[in-house]
Enzyme design. Sequence first.
Site, PDB file in Angstrom:
ATOM      1  N   ASP A   1       0.822  -1.212   0.000  1.00 48.29           N
ATOM      2  CA  ASP A   1       0.000   0.000   0.000  1.00 48.29           C
ATOM      3  C   ASP A   1       0.863   1.272   0.000  1.00 48.29           C
ATOM      4  OD1 ASP A   1      -2.414   1.393   0.040  1.00 48.29           O
ATOM      5  OD2 ASP A   1      -3.301   0.068   1.531  1.00 48.29           O
TER       6      ASP A   1
ATOM      7  N   ASP B   1      -9.899   3.339  -4.122  1.00 54.03           N
ATOM      8  CA  ASP B   1     -10.678   2.142  -3.802  1.00 54.03           C
ATOM      9  C   ASP B   1     -12.032   2.036  -4.511  1.00 54.03           C
ATOM     10  OD1 ASP B   1      -8.582   2.098  -2.004  1.00 54.03           O
ATOM     11  OD2 ASP B   1      -9.814   1.397  -0.344  1.00 54.03           O
TER      12      ASP B   1
ATOM     13  N   TRP C   1      -2.781   3.162  -5.813  1.00 53.35           N
ATOM     14  CA  TRP C   1      -4.039   3.842  -6.181  1.00 53.35           C
ATOM     15  C   TRP C   1      -3.953   4.540  -7.542  1.00 53.35           C
ATOM     16  CZ3 TRP C   1      -2.428   6.804  -1.350  1.00 53.35           C
ATOM     17  CH2 TRP C   1      -2.488   5.993  -0.211  1.00 53.35           C
ATOM     18  N   GLY C   2      -3.125   3.997  -8.456  1.00 53.88           N
ATOM     19  CA  GLY C   2      -3.036   4.565  -9.803  1.00 53.88           C
ATOM     20  C   GLY C   2      -2.192   5.820  -9.896  1.00 53.88           C
TER      21      GLY C   2
HETATM   22  C1  GAL Z   1      -6.221   1.231   1.172  1.00 49.68           C
HETATM   23  C2  GAL Z   1      -6.266   0.223   0.059  1.00 49.68           C
HETATM   24  C3  GAL Z   1      -7.364  -0.779   0.385  1.00 49.68           C
HETATM   25  C4  GAL Z   1      -7.068  -1.445   1.713  1.00 49.68           C
HETATM   26  C5  GAL Z   1      -6.874  -0.399   2.807  1.00 49.68           C
HETATM   27  C6  GAL Z   1      -6.384  -1.007   4.104  1.00 49.68           C
HETATM   28  O1  GAL Z   1      -5.205   2.151   0.920  1.00 49.68           O
HETATM   29  O2  GAL Z   1      -6.526   0.872  -1.148  1.00 49.68           O
HETATM   30  O3  GAL Z   1      -7.463  -1.743  -0.645  1.00 49.68           O
HETATM   31  O4  GAL Z   1      -5.910  -2.229   1.582  1.00 49.68           O
HETATM   32  O5  GAL Z   1      -5.942   0.585   2.411  1.00 49.68           O
HETATM   33  O6  GAL Z   1      -6.176  -0.074   5.104  1.00 49.68           O
END
Ligand code: GAL
Length: 403
Positions: A150, A220, A199-200
């Site tokens: 992430d 997301d 996130w692209g």
């Molecule tokens: C976001 C991610 C999600 C999930 C989440 C967990 O940044 O895009 O898919 O992993 O964090 O906290």
Amino acid sequence: MKSWKVALLPALANTRLTVALDNGVGLKPHMGWSSWNVAQCNAASASYALATADKFISLGLKDLGYEYINIDDCWSTKSRDSSGRLVPDPAKWPNGIKAVTDRIHSMGLKFGLYGCAGDKTCAGYPGNEGHERGDVDQLVSWGVDFWKYDNCYTPCRQNPRPQTCTSPAGSTKTWYAPMRDAILGVQNTKKLHFNLCNWGRDEVWTWGASYGHSWRMSVDNWGDWASVERIGSAAAGIYQYSAPGGFNDLDMLYLGSSKLNTNQEKLHFGLWAITKSPLVLGLDLEKISNSTLDIIRNKGLIDINQDSLGKAATTFRPPGAPAPVNGKIYPYWAGPLSDGVVVGLCAGTSAGTYSVNFKDVPGLGGSGSYEWREMYTGQTGKGTSASFNIGLHDMRVIKVMKV
Ligand code: GAL
């Protein structure tokens, strides 16, 4: 001669031809399940992982290709141990992680975990920044197969670093590279699937294949129709970057949450399948309805998604059709398969009759006669065109083959 090679190599490293993590993993979009959309932090546990693995077998999902049981954020304790190691939360992993991966492997399935390129994960657990190689060694010792990475709490011009930085101090590439290199460093022992979750940002689709096997191309999927529209429509413009070894990841499938009706679930699954997105279920398999189960077990669509060519469908504009509208799902999609062409017809903005003349479809062209089969209704036909009445937000997917 020597200097020519040196000059050429960095340029080649950025092309789609040289996949830095070309380790035989991710040749097809990965299929599986993730804990995040089930119950966020509460689902990051051994009991969810093992119950889901059992469901993969009893519901026939494993036989259809669903393989990865992926645990997302919140699986560790809030701090590292005195030697700097990550500690699986004992309340969630009473027998540790390896006991779970061993069991999952014995069922013929694979296990994934989640990390973050910043100093904390998005939910505030220890991040991997500065610990890349040591953490990958830990993953290897536990038998982990898949690593989602992430982008929270990463280098930022804002101080202190916020969870989601709006003014990054550099390209995400900079903080994804050390983890990619750590994974390359264990290549001879373990071939990990590396899933980039930035996130692209920084047009990750243009370089993701040199860093990992799949990359999130958007923020997301929030599970509503607006997310399906936002992400699905954006996939059309980046179709050319998906290929065996590296795929655009449209984010987890958000079916079974009651935010989408059955038509919308069909379009969501169908569009993710033909654009060669990973098919990762984000739902509780203990509570799945029969109608959602029918959709995620559609073998025809799964076969299209897993086709060995690995080429994503995109939009095409037949004569007389309106121009695509930004952020809306365009009606006409097509993409090549190893044994034909897939055509997707989406009633993204209005119900009605949707028709396609095969001569207008890229890859079919010219004259000739065709056979087709529709994946949701099982309808078949022969000839030079096909036509369907499609309800609002529903989809038809046909595989067309020349006869
Ligand atoms: C976001 C991610 C999600 C999930 C989440 C967990 O940044 O895009 O898919 O992993 O964090 O906290």
